[in-house]
Scaffold this motif. Structure first.
Motif, PDB file in Angstrom:
ATOM      1  N   VAL A 232      -1.948   9.266   4.687  1.00 56.29           N
ATOM      2  CA  VAL A 232      -2.383   9.488   3.302  1.00 56.29           C
ATOM      3  C   VAL A 232      -3.832   9.046   3.108  1.00 56.29           C
ATOM      4  CG1 VAL A 232      -1.972   8.886   0.890  1.00 56.29           C
ATOM      5  CG2 VAL A 232      -0.044   9.313   2.414  1.00 56.29           C
ATOM      6  N   LEU A 233      -4.214   7.896   3.661  1.00 55.91           N
ATOM      7  CA  LEU A 233      -5.590   7.435   3.532  1.00 55.91           C
ATOM      8  C   LEU A 233      -6.563   8.401   4.197  1.00 55.91           C
ATOM      9  CD1 LEU A 233      -5.302   3.567   4.054  1.00 55.91           C
ATOM     10  CD2 LEU A 233      -5.797   4.791   1.935  1.00 55.91           C
ATOM     11  N   ALA A 234      -6.166   8.969   5.336  1.00 49.40           N
ATOM     12  CA  ALA A 234      -7.030   9.943   6.011  1.00 49.40           C
ATOM     13  C   ALA A 234      -7.237  11.175   5.146  1.00 49.40           C
ATOM     14  CB  ALA A 234      -6.425  10.331   7.364  1.00 49.40           C
ATOM     15  N   VAL A 235      -6.163  11.670   4.519  1.00 48.79           N
ATOM     16  CA  VAL A 235      -6.271  12.847   3.650  1.00 48.79           C
ATOM     17  C   VAL A 235      -7.140  12.541   2.438  1.00 48.79           C
ATOM     18  CG1 VAL A 235      -4.981  14.392   2.126  1.00 48.79           C
ATOM     19  CG2 VAL A 235      -4.093  13.862   4.403  1.00 48.79           C
TER      20      VAL A 235
ATOM     21  N   ALA B 116       3.226  15.411   0.428  1.00 51.03           N
ATOM     22  CA  ALA B 116       4.616  15.281   0.871  1.00 51.03           C
ATOM     23  C   ALA B 116       4.831  13.967   1.609  1.00 51.03           C
ATOM     24  CB  ALA B 116       4.992  16.462   1.768  1.00 51.03           C
ATOM     25  N   VAL B 117       3.881  13.609   2.467  1.00 47.37           N
ATOM     26  CA  VAL B 117       3.988  12.349   3.214  1.00 47.37           C
ATOM     27  C   VAL B 117       3.901  11.156   2.263  1.00 47.37           C
ATOM     28  CG1 VAL B 117       2.851  10.885   4.940  1.00 47.37           C
ATOM     29  CG2 VAL B 117       3.124  13.332   5.365  1.00 47.37           C
ATOM     30  N   ALA B 118       2.982  11.244   1.282  1.00 53.49           N
ATOM     31  CA  ALA B 118       2.836  10.150   0.314  1.00 53.49           C
ATOM     32  C   ALA B 118       4.107   9.954  -0.488  1.00 53.49           C
ATOM     33  CB  ALA B 118       1.661  10.435  -0.620  1.00 53.49           C
ATOM     34  N   ALA B 119       4.719  11.067  -0.921  1.00 54.50           N
ATOM     35  CA  ALA B 119       5.968  10.965  -1.667  1.00 54.50           C
ATOM     36  C   ALA B 119       7.069  10.348  -0.809  1.00 54.50           C
ATOM     37  CB  ALA B 119       6.393  12.349  -2.157  1.00 54.50           C
ATOM     38  N   THR B 120       7.065  10.673   0.484  1.00 54.84           N
ATOM     39  CA  THR B 120       8.036  10.074   1.404  1.00 54.84           C
ATOM     40  C   THR B 120       7.845   8.565   1.490  1.00 54.84           C
ATOM     41  OG1 THR B 120       8.123  12.114   2.716  1.00 54.84           O
ATOM     42  CG2 THR B 120       8.900  10.096   3.781  1.00 54.84           C
ATOM     43  N   GLY B 121       6.582   8.142   1.596  1.00 52.02           N
ATOM     44  CA  GLY B 121       6.308   6.700   1.646  1.00 52.02           C
ATOM     45  C   GLY B 121       6.718   5.985   0.377  1.00 52.02           C
ATOM     46  N   SER B 122       6.438   6.616  -0.772  1.00 55.05           N
ATOM     47  CA  SER B 122       6.839   6.012  -2.041  1.00 55.05           C
ATOM     48  C   SER B 122       8.352   5.912  -2.148  1.00 55.05           C
ATOM     49  CB  SER B 122       6.299   6.847  -3.212  1.00 55.05           C
ATOM     50  OG  SER B 122       4.896   6.832  -3.243  1.00 55.05           O
TER      51      SER B 122
ATOM     52  N   LEU C 117       0.830  -1.206   0.000  1.00 54.68           N
ATOM     53  CA  LEU C 117       0.000   0.000   0.000  1.00 54.68           C
ATOM     54  C   LEU C 117       0.864   1.255   0.000  1.00 54.68           C
ATOM     55  CD1 LEU C 117      -2.821  -0.915   2.555  1.00 54.68           C
ATOM     56  CD2 LEU C 117      -3.014  -0.743   0.073  1.00 54.68           C
ATOM     57  N   GLY C 118       1.929   1.238   0.791  1.00 57.40           N
ATOM     58  CA  GLY C 118       2.820   2.394   0.834  1.00 57.40           C
ATOM     59  C   GLY C 118       3.472   2.666  -0.501  1.00 57.40           C
TER      60      GLY C 118
ATOM     61  N   ARG D 105       3.497   2.088   7.792  1.00 59.94           N
ATOM     62  CA  ARG D 105       2.156   2.083   8.379  1.00 59.94           C
ATOM     63  C   ARG D 105       1.692   3.503   8.701  1.00 59.94           C
ATOM     64  NH1 ARG D 105       3.996  -2.047  12.061  1.00 59.94           N
ATOM     65  NH2 ARG D 105       3.569  -4.099  11.218  1.00 59.94           N
ATOM     66  N   VAL D 106       2.591   4.282   9.300  1.00 62.88           N
ATOM     67  CA  VAL D 106       2.260   5.661   9.656  1.00 62.88           C
ATOM     68  C   VAL D 106       1.938   6.474   8.403  1.00 62.88           C
ATOM     69  CG1 VAL D 106       3.123   7.784  10.711  1.00 62.88           C
ATOM     70  CG2 VAL D 106       3.668   5.569  11.749  1.00 62.88           C
ATOM     71  N   VAL D 107       2.776   6.325   7.390  1.00 58.38           N
ATOM     72  CA  VAL D 107       2.578   7.063   6.133  1.00 58.38           C
ATOM     73  C   VAL D 107       1.240   6.694   5.501  1.00 58.38           C
ATOM     74  CG1 VAL D 107       3.410   7.319   3.766  1.00 58.38           C
ATOM     75  CG2 VAL D 107       5.029   7.394   5.672  1.00 58.38           C
ATOM     76  N   VAL D 108       0.943   5.398   5.400  1.00 57.10           N
ATOM     77  CA  VAL D 108      -0.305   4.946   4.787  1.00 57.10           C
ATOM     78  C   VAL D 108      -1.505   5.489   5.545  1.00 57.10           C
ATOM     79  CG1 VAL D 108      -1.736   2.918   4.330  1.00 57.10           C
ATOM     80  CG2 VAL D 108       0.673   2.893   3.712  1.00 57.10           C
TER      81      VAL D 108
END
Length: 424
Positions: A158-161, A281-287, A27-28, A152-155
């Protein structure tokens, strides 16, 4: 057939990841920065056929995911299609898949790092990008479980946003069902090009396969984790696409530089725009985290077979990670992120990833019912779909991607001539 390994058995990584960890890492990788940016170019290509493009991309991704999962269960070692291609098709095809993945995804890592910088601190994008690469390389170095925890934190963020964007858009007065009409300006070529662009939003499921050597009970875990991660991602992307189209329509969506930010503004929820920026920004970090994980594991596998410097095949005695491969990948990505802006010049990466999955499907076709072969239609459709989408990409992407693959093939031929080793 090519051998998966030669000579003395390499030191193995430690199996620490369970089903939940594997799904979260997938997912991340998939629910990353692409969802914040990919919709606009896809809408420009397909117009009102955007949802059809998403469906085509999902079908091809499902075939690839099924083939990759069956192969990963059969060959639970780091390296993904590099390992499968060598085992099923011969040394050259595995090498070509590994080359396409490492070179293309290294550029993608740099692009994703710059995306982090562009959203987090636009005026210092390169400096932030380098800092992000260094920090995430350190996280990976400390062990794959810590990487899974951070993912997990990143996902979750991002899902909340994305959930907030979907709810705000669909409940606003600006939403209109008429904008979801798939007739009108949609064309077959446009839908295919949109599918090619959107496919890479799903491509992260390969990260689960490339971590095969670190997954507990891989024969059961990987075939379950891949479709779970893919299914969740498809639902999320479909909801985001529908809500964005409902408030913007295909023409306005296609022109948007930040489509989800524009969608919440059109929905009258301007207060959500900063949250979307943070989410991107968080999503890009997770990717980026997942990309570094995947590239370093394929680098490890290729180094074990001396297609890359053998020194990169070392496994840390305490953390049980390919620490030298991770440091090497991190260093190259940091340099690229510091000196060049590759966000607009990685079309060859898209072409290379589709070639990578084409080889995965061809490998799955050679499996027998006793070795876990999926229904024949799955790898056949996956192979045809990958090639169709690859050549539906813009001409510049096809030419550049083919040139990079040709350079890799030439390097392989030179090495074979120098060493006298059989190609398989």
């Amino acid at each position: 057939m090519g051998r998966v390994a030669a000579g003395r058995a390499p030191e193995e990584l430690e199996r620490r990841l369970g089903l939940r960890d594997a799904v979260v890492i997938g997912l991340g990788s998939m629910i990353g920065a692409g969802v914040f940016a990919a919709l606009a170019p896809a809408a420009r290509a397909a117009g009102s056929g955007l949802l059809l493009g998403l469906a085509v991309a999902a079908v091809v991704a499902f075939c690839n995911a099924t083939s990759s999962a069956r192969l990963a269960a059969r060959y639970p070692a780091s390296g993904g299609t590099y390992v499968y291609g060598r085992a099923r098709l011969g040394d050259f095809w595995g090498y070509l898949a590994g080359w396409a993945f490492v070179v293309g995804k290294t550029a993608s890592c740099a692009a994703m790092a710059l995306t982090v910088g562009a959203y987090a601190w636009p005026g210092q994008a390169h400096a932030v990008a380098v800092a992000a690469v260094v920090a995430l390389t350190a996280v990976n170095y400390a062990g794959v479980q810590k990487s899974a925890w951070l993912t997990r934190v990143v996902v979750a963020i991002v899902l909340a946003v994305l959930a907030a964007v979907v709810v705000a858009s669909l409940t606003s007065g600006a939403a209109s069902a008429s904008r979801l009409d798939v007739r009108g300006d949609a064309s077959f070529g446009g839908v295919l090009q949109a599918a090619g662009l959107l496919f890479f939003a799903f491509a992260g499921y390969a990260r689960i396969a490339t971590l095969g050597e670190e997954v507990r009970d891989p024969a059961r875990t990987i075939p379950r984790a891949v479709p779970l991660a893919l299914g969740i991602t498809l639902v999320v992307y479909a909801l985001v696409a529908v809500s964005s189209l409902a408030v913007l329509g295909p023409e306005r969506l296609g022109r948007a530089s930040a489509p989800l930010s524009e969608a919440v503004r059109a929905a009258g929820a301007d207060w959500l725009a900063p949250a979307v920026r943070v989410g991107a920004a968080v999503a890009a970090t997770g990717s980026l985290l997942a990309l570094i994980l995947g590239v370093s594991r394929t680098t490890l596998a290729m180094a074990r077979d001396r297609h890359l410097p053998h020194v990169l095949s070392a496994v840390h005695p305490r953390f049980k990670v390919p620490h030298r491969a991770e440091l090497a990948v991190g260093a190259v990505v940091a340099v690229l992120a510091a000196v060049v802006d590759v966000r607009g010049a990685i079309g060859f990466s898209s072409f290379g990833v589709l070639v990578y999955y084409a080889i995965a499907n061809a490998s799955a076709w050679t499996l027998t019912s006793e070795t876990g072969r999926p229904p024949r239609l799955v790898p056949a459709a996956g192979l045809a779909g990958c090639l169709l989408l690859a050549f539906a990409l813009p001409a510049a992407s096809v030419v550049t991607g083919a040139a990079v693959l040709a350079a890799g093939a030439a390097a392989y031929a030179v090495r074979r001539a120098l060493t006298g080793r059989s190609a398989g």
